[in-house]
Structure formats: structure tokens, C-alpha cells
Design an enzyme around this catalytic site. Structure first.
Site, mmCIF file in Angstrom:
data_model
loop_
_atom_site.group_PDB
_atom_site.id
_atom_site.type_symbol
_atom_site.label_atom_id
_atom_site.label_comp_id
_atom_site.label_asym_id
_atom_site.label_seq_id
_atom_site.Cartn_x
_atom_site.Cartn_y
_atom_site.Cartn_z
ATOM 1 N N ASP A 98 61.533 -55.583 31.002
ATOM 2 C CA ASP A 98 62.801 -56.199 31.370
ATOM 3 C C ASP A 98 62.660 -57.713 31.229
ATOM 4 O O ASP A 98 61.681 -58.289 31.697
ATOM 5 C CB ASP A 98 63.138 -55.839 32.828
ATOM 6 C CG ASP A 98 64.612 -55.563 33.023
ATOM 7 O OD1 ASP A 98 65.428 -56.408 32.623
ATOM 8 O OD2 ASP A 98 64.949 -54.491 33.585
ATOM 9 N N ASP A 199 68.393 -58.607 30.505
ATOM 10 C CA ASP A 199 69.308 -58.599 31.640
ATOM 11 C C ASP A 199 70.484 -59.554 31.413
ATOM 12 O O ASP A 199 70.264 -60.725 31.060
ATOM 13 C CB ASP A 199 68.515 -59.056 32.872
ATOM 14 C CG ASP A 199 69.225 -58.788 34.177
ATOM 15 O OD1 ASP A 199 69.408 -57.612 34.516
ATOM 16 O OD2 ASP A 199 69.592 -59.756 34.871
ATOM 17 N N GLU A 256 71.840 -56.144 27.794
ATOM 18 C CA GLU A 256 72.818 -55.715 28.798
ATOM 19 C C GLU A 256 73.991 -56.688 28.746
ATOM 20 O O GLU A 256 73.793 -57.891 28.916
ATOM 21 C CB GLU A 256 72.197 -55.721 30.196
ATOM 22 C CG GLU A 256 73.137 -55.085 31.218
ATOM 23 C CD GLU A 256 72.896 -55.530 32.658
ATOM 24 O OE1 GLU A 256 73.250 -54.776 33.575
ATOM 25 O OE2 GLU A 256 72.364 -56.638 32.874
ATOM 26 N N HIS A 329 69.618 -48.116 37.381
ATOM 27 C CA HIS A 329 69.330 -48.521 38.759
ATOM 28 C C HIS A 329 70.505 -49.227 39.431
ATOM 29 O O HIS A 329 70.401 -49.587 40.598
ATOM 30 C CB HIS A 329 68.097 -49.433 38.755
ATOM 31 C CG HIS A 329 68.361 -50.717 38.013
ATOM 32 N ND1 HIS A 329 68.581 -50.743 36.651
ATOM 33 C CD2 HIS A 329 68.486 -51.986 38.434
ATOM 34 C CE1 HIS A 329 68.831 -51.985 36.288
ATOM 35 N NE2 HIS A 329 68.781 -52.769 37.351
ATOM 36 N N ASP A 330 71.577 -49.484 38.693
ATOM 37 C CA ASP A 330 72.760 -50.140 39.275
ATOM 38 C C ASP A 330 73.916 -49.172 39.488
ATOM 39 O O ASP A 330 74.969 -49.572 39.998
ATOM 40 C CB ASP A 330 73.276 -51.241 38.332
ATOM 41 C CG ASP A 330 72.308 -52.397 38.166
ATOM 42 O OD1 ASP A 330 71.507 -52.653 39.086
ATOM 43 O OD2 ASP A 330 72.369 -53.051 37.108
HETATM 44 O O1 ISL Z 1 75.366 -53.687 39.531
HETATM 45 C C1 ISL Z 1 76.408 -54.122 39.171
HETATM 46 C C2 ISL Z 1 77.594 -53.604 39.704
HETATM 47 O O2 ISL Z 1 77.871 -52.360 39.147
HETATM 48 C C3 ISL Z 1 76.578 -55.135 38.129
HETATM 49 O O3 ISL Z 1 77.519 -56.075 38.475
HETATM 50 C C4 ISL Z 1 75.255 -55.768 37.848
HETATM 51 O O4 ISL Z 1 74.989 -56.737 38.776
HETATM 52 C C5 ISL Z 1 75.304 -56.338 36.462
HETATM 53 O O5 ISL Z 1 75.454 -55.249 35.634
HETATM 54 C C6 ISL Z 1 74.031 -57.054 36.092
HETATM 55 O O6 ISL Z 1 72.914 -56.256 36.327
HETATM 56 C C7 ISL Z 1 71.663 -56.773 36.081
HETATM 57 O O7 ISL Z 1 71.466 -58.074 36.593
HETATM 58 C C8 ISL Z 1 71.491 -58.228 38.011
HETATM 59 C C9 ISL Z 1 70.637 -57.199 38.742
HETATM 60 O O8 ISL Z 1 70.944 -57.215 40.096
HETATM 61 C C10 ISL Z 1 70.852 -55.812 38.202
HETATM 62 O O9 ISL Z 1 69.994 -54.907 38.836
HETATM 63 C C11 ISL Z 1 70.623 -55.873 36.728
HETATM 64 O O10 ISL Z 1 70.672 -54.613 36.108
HETATM 65 C C12 ISL Z 1 70.990 -59.603 38.289
HETATM 66 O O11 ISL Z 1 69.741 -59.781 37.674
#
Ligand code: ISL
Ligand code: CA
Length: 557
Positions: A98, A199, A256, A329-330
Site C-alpha cells: 500500500d 491510496d 484508488e 477494509h473500508d
Molecule cells: O472509507 C470510506 C468511506 O466509505 C472512504 O471515504 C475512504 O476514506 C476513502 O475511500 C479513502 O480510503 C483510503 O484512504 C483513507 C483510509 O482511511 C482508508 O482506509 C483507505 O482505504 C485515508 O488514508
């Protein structure tokens, strides 16, 4: 052009904190991953995407990095990491790390330096700005609630944080900062990693004017995405990153990209001028969100999901490459949202798996998805850990006085901890995840739902995934075929075909508990069944047929 192995691969995402704890401290770790490599090999996946394992104060579980070149103490050592990588490579599994470089942790040395004074050499690595009449520089809201700006007393300026206030945004305008990032990427590539998941990469370039966002909600802070999503210099930075780093390695990249449209997808992933191999887009995940956004979960419509998936399938065919995912994971667990986590848990988990794996793109399986793991329904906010969830609860219940029960229900549906409960390995205490106290409670259904049980049952969701992964290697039509949607307006059945040369694959999936008659155009007759979740499904296709609850069938014609 290098071989495009990533098109033919299936990726498995590991969220290390919740995967497997080797030393009983309740936190998953790298040795714990190494212990489970044979399990991954058995499943048949080609690539692991490992969520962040770098040094971090864990405000956002590793998505806030304080040192990009060392391993988080809780997860182990660099030696452990090297052993894990070796173990993967020996088994023919590649590793994608990541890359979290839209922001760092506020505990990163760059930031502790930067905040010392306005003329510190690291000051410009971050985005500082004076306030406006005692208020933040603009009205942007953070993804995790509140203003996207935090006041710093030392310099009487604000710094930008699109996520938590412990995740200050890096200033990509600064050339030295960009070079630091390219160097750390090179560091990991030279150690042998096979690529990066980037990310929120499409947020790295901000409009330098930092304009106020248009007022689109009654909230105090607004969505400022117009000024930082796919920002003005995003492409330039990514081209530079490709020239300086990526083109020198056989590395896979997946960006992402919140808010990405198929147009963006083509621009960013096409082979001539693209900047990543594939993207994570969110449009299909948002079918459950109402006008109030993520926490306003509404009944969703299959016709809407079809429209979105079909649009991406058609528009990117031959012009770009997508990733295929229903969990990470989100996100909440897909059986709980798009299937049924009660009576038809197994059927619906398999249905979703086959439906996803026969689309065009690179599939991603999130840990536990191959078991059909489900959402967790904790009763009290005390049991949740996720910063986004906790911030939201505080804002809604404590500050705005909303009914806590309603807020907990929204968390049950959409909270990120749904995906983060420990992996369910066995029916022993704590699902075999740890001998200590897990950092987040185990889902209580582990007695019946665990990997050991799945491995001893030839009809398990696990072995269904194993078959799907094999099939993707056996039938090129799955990788290359074009896509056609059938029964467009049907409210329960999702049916599509994939064709190339003289091969056609037909996939029919029932997304409901209803038994549904299915009538296809006459040419969809005969052939042989490839896979199904109902053992007595017809061996060859009849264009008049009946689909039982959550039934899925794929035929090769
Ligand atoms: O999780 C979310 C709500 O569904 C999204 O807004 C998420 O925060 C966004 O997709 C970005 O995600 C990534 O960056 C974030 C981190 O918290 C997430 O786990 C990651 O996948 C900040 O680094
Ligand atoms: Ca541990």
C-alpha cells in the site's frame, strides 16, 4: 511492452491487523501472515495486496505513516517482512504494498520539522495557510468529519488534512517532497515488491487557489472535491512518477480513485498514455447511499447496479482496465449488503463470487470474503474502533443530538469495522485469530463460519472461489471477452454474456430470495455448465428456465 500478468491475476487483500496474530498480543502481524501462506496458495490467488505495515501511530490503522521505510513495531521487523516476501515468492505469489502518499502521519519527521517554524526546510512538504477572520482558510470538510484544516498555534497558520487531523496532506507542488516519494517507492521495489496500491491517489493535486466549496449541504463544512479530485497537476505528477520509478520495474499499480468516472478510468488506465494499470472506482459501492451520503443507507436497486457495472464494462473494454471488487477494509461485507447473511449466506456468497469473477477486470478478494464472512452487529459504540465511525458518532449523537440507536444502525450497515473483525480461522476461542484479547471483537458467528470448517467441506464458499480462480486461468474469454447485458430491466436477475471468437460464456445470477422464471433469447441454448451453487442445476442451458433464491449458473456455449 511487459507481459500484462496483472490482467490474468486474482488479488487477495490482507488487512494485517485483523488477519492472524502470531504472538498473542491481540494484533495481527507479519509472522501471522507467513503462517498462512499455504492457505493462500491453496485458495489459488496470484497476488497479495497488503494494507499498510509501516511505522504508524495508528490513528487510522496504518493509513497514517510516520516512517515509510520501517515496519510497524506491532507487526514485527524488517526481517519478518523479508521472510514473508520470500515465502510468497517461493509459492509464486506476488506482493503489492500500500502506498499512502496523499498524506503522512503528523508524527512523521517531515511534519514534526515542518511545524517547528515557517522557515523550516520541511515546511513546504505540507499545505499551510493563514486563516480567514479567525476561521479556517476555506470551508472544505474532512472525509472524517469537521473542517479539513487544523490550526497550528506555533505559526498561527492552518494545515490541510483531507482525512483525520493526524493525517496532514503532503504538498506535491514541492519537488523535493516528490523526489522523497519516488525514492521510497524505489526502496521497496528494490526490496522485491511487485507493485503498489495507491491510496486516494487522485487527490494529490489541489487547486492552488484553495477556493471555497459550493454550499451543497446544510452542514458547516462542505465537499471540496471540485478542487482536489483529479486536480490540475495530477497527471503531471503521475507521469513523472512513472518516468522516474515505475517504468524501470515490472510492477503492477492500482490507483484508488474516489469519484472516478469511466472517462477518468480510460484516461488513467489506457495503455498509451495511462498512469496506472487499473483503478478502484466507487460508483457501484454507492448504490446503497441515499442523498445524505455514506451514512444514509437506503434499499438499493439491482437495475441501478446493472447500469453502473455495464457502463464500466462496456466503456473500458479495449480502452483501459478495471479492478473488480465488492469488499475491502473500508466497506461492509458483501453478503450482508448484496446477498443474504442469514438463510442464504452460502448461496449468496457463491453467487456474488461467480458474478464478480466472470466480469472483465482483475478481481480482488478481501480476507474472509472467501469464507462468506458477514457484517458484525455490535450493540454499543464502545465496541467500535474505526476513527471514521467514532468521529461520526460523536458529531451526530453528542454534538447534534441524534438518536443513538439510529446512528448505531447506520454503523451496522456501513461502518468500516464490519470488514475489520478478526479473520475467522477455527471454532476455537477468538476464532483462532489470537490467544490473547483481540484488538477488535470477533464476530460471534465464528463457531459455524471459519476457515477450518470451510477447508473440510468440499461445497464450501472457499472451494467455490478456488474453482473460480482456476477457471479464470483456463478460459481466456473471461479475461478478454466483450460484455453484453441481458434482461436489462429485470429486478432480480443479473444476466450477462462474455464473448470472444467463437466462445460465449453466459452468467445468470439471482440477486434475490424470489424464485424467478428466466427467458433468454433463443440462441442461449445448449452448451455445458461451468459452475453453479445449486448442485442440481441443469447441465446444459435451456433458454426457458427458473432461477432459485440466489442461484448462480455459468455456461460455456
Ligand atoms: O472509507 C470510506 C468511506 O466509505 C472512504 O471515504 C475512504 O476514506 C476513502 O475511500 C479513502 O480510503 C483510503 O484512504 C483513507 C483510509 O482511511 C482508508 O482506509 C483507505 O482505504 C485515508 O488514508
Ligand atoms: Ca501480534
Amino acid at each position: 511492452m511487459a507481459e500484462q500478468w496483472w490482467k490474468e491475476s486474482v488479488v487477495y487483500q490482507i488487512y494485517p491487523r485483523s488477519f492472524n496474530d502470531s504472538n498473542g498480543d491481540g494484533i495481527g502481524d507479519i509472522k501471522g501472515i507467513t503462517e498462512k501462506l499455504d492457505y493462500l496458495k491453496e485458495l489459488g490467488i496470484d497476488v497479495v495486496w497488503l494494507s499498510p505495515v509501516y511505522q504508524s501511530p495508528n490513528d487510522d490503522n496504518g493509513y497514517d505513516i510516520s516512517d515509510y521505510r520501517t515496519i510497524m513495531d506491532e507487526f514485527g521487523t524488517m526481517d519478518d517482512w523479508e521472510e514473508m516476501l520470500d515465502g510468497m515468492h517461493k509459492r509464486g505469489i506476488r506482493l503489492v504494498m500500500d502506498l499512502v502518499v496523499n498524506h503522512s502521519s503528523d508524527e512523521h519527521a517531515w511534519f514534526t520539522e515542518a511545524r517547528k517554524s515557517k522557515d523550516n526546510p520541511y515546511r513546504d512538504y505540507y499545505m499551510w495557510h493563514p486563516g480567514k477572520d479567525g476561521q479556517p482558510p476555506n470551508n472544505w470538510g474532512s472525509f472524517f468529519g469537521g473542517s479539513a484544516w487544523d490550526y497550528d498555534e506555533v505559526s498561527n497558520e492552518y494545515f490541510l488534512h483531507l482525512f483525520s487531523n493526524k493525517q496532514p496532506d503532503l504538498n506535491w507542488e514541492n519537488k523535493e517532497l516528490r523526489q522523497e516519494i519516488y525514492d521510497l517507492m524505489t526502496f521497496w521495489l528494490d526490496k522485491g515488491v511487485d507493485g503498489f496500491r495507491m491510496d486516494v491517489i487522485n487527490l494529490i493535486s489541489k487547486d492552488p487557489q484553495l477556493p471555497d466549496a459550493e454550499i451543497t449541504s446544510p452542514e458547516r463544512y462542505q465537499w471540496g472535491g471540485d478542487y482536489f479530485v483529479n486536480g490540475p497537476k495530477f497527471m503531471d505528477y503521475m507521469k513523472e512518477m512513472n518516468e522516474k520509478v515505475l517504468q524501470h520495474y515490472d510492477a503492477m499499480t492500482v490507483g484508488e480513485m474516489p469519484m472516478a468516472t469511466p472517462e477518468d478510468g480510460k484516461r488513467y488506465t489506457n495503455e498509451e498514455s495511462g498512469i496506472v494499470n487499473m483503478l478502484f472506482q466507487f460508483e457501484h459501492m454507492d448504490v446503497t447511499s441515499g442523498p445524505g451520503g455514506k451514512w444514509d443507507q437506503q434499499p438499493w436497486k439491482l437495475t441501478e447496479l446493472k447500469r453502473i457495472i455495464s457502463k464500466w464494462q462496456t466503456e473500458l473494454h479495449g480502452k483501459g482496465w478495471n479492478s473488480l471488487y465488492m469488499e475491502n477494509h473500508d466497506q461492509p461485507r458483501s453478503v450482508s449488503v448484496f446477498g443474504d447473511d442469514g438463510t442464504y449466506r452460502v448461496e449468496s456468497a457463491k453467487m456474488l463470487a461467480a458474478w464478480l469473477h466472470f466480469l472483465q477486470g482483475t478481481p480482488y478478494i478481501y480476507q474472509g470474503q472467501e469464507l462468506g464472512m458477514t457484517n458484525v452487529y455490535f450493540d454499543s459504540i464502545e465496541e467500535y474502533e474505526d476513527i471514521e465511525t467514532l468521529n461520526m458518532y460523536k458529531e451526530e449523537v453528542i454534538e447534534k443530538g441524534k438518536n443513538p440507536q439510529d446512528v448505531i444502525e447506520a454503523i451496522h450497515k456501513k461502518g468500516r469495522d464490519n470488514a475489520r473483525t478478526p479473520m475467522q480461522w477455527t471454532n476455537e476461542v477468538n476464532a483462532g485469530f489470537t490467544t490473547g484479547t483481540p484488538w477488535l471483537k470477533v464476530n460471534e458467528n465464528y463457531q459455524d463460519l471459519n476457515a477450518r470448517k470451510a477447508l473440510s467441506d468440499e461445497n464450501s464458499v472457499f472451494y467455490f472461489y478456488q474453482k473460480l480462480i482456476r477457471m479464470r486461468k483456463e478460459y481466456p474469454v473471461i479475461i478478454h471477452g466483450d460484455y453484453q447485458l441481458l434482461l436489462e430491466n429485470h429486478e432480480n436477475l443479473f444476466v450477462y454474456s462474455r464473448s470472444s471468437n467463437d466462445t460465449t460464456l453466459l452468467l445468470a445470477a439471482n440477486f434475490s430470495k424470489e424464485t424467478c422464471p428466466m427467458t433468454l433469447p433463443e440462441k442461449f441454448n445448449g452448451g455445458e455448465i461451468l459452475i453453479t451453487n445449486y448442485s442440481d442445476a441443469p447441465k446444459s442451458l435451456d433458454h426457458h428456465s427458473t432461477m432459485r433464491p440466489y442461484e448462480v449458473r455459468a455456461y460455456l456455449l
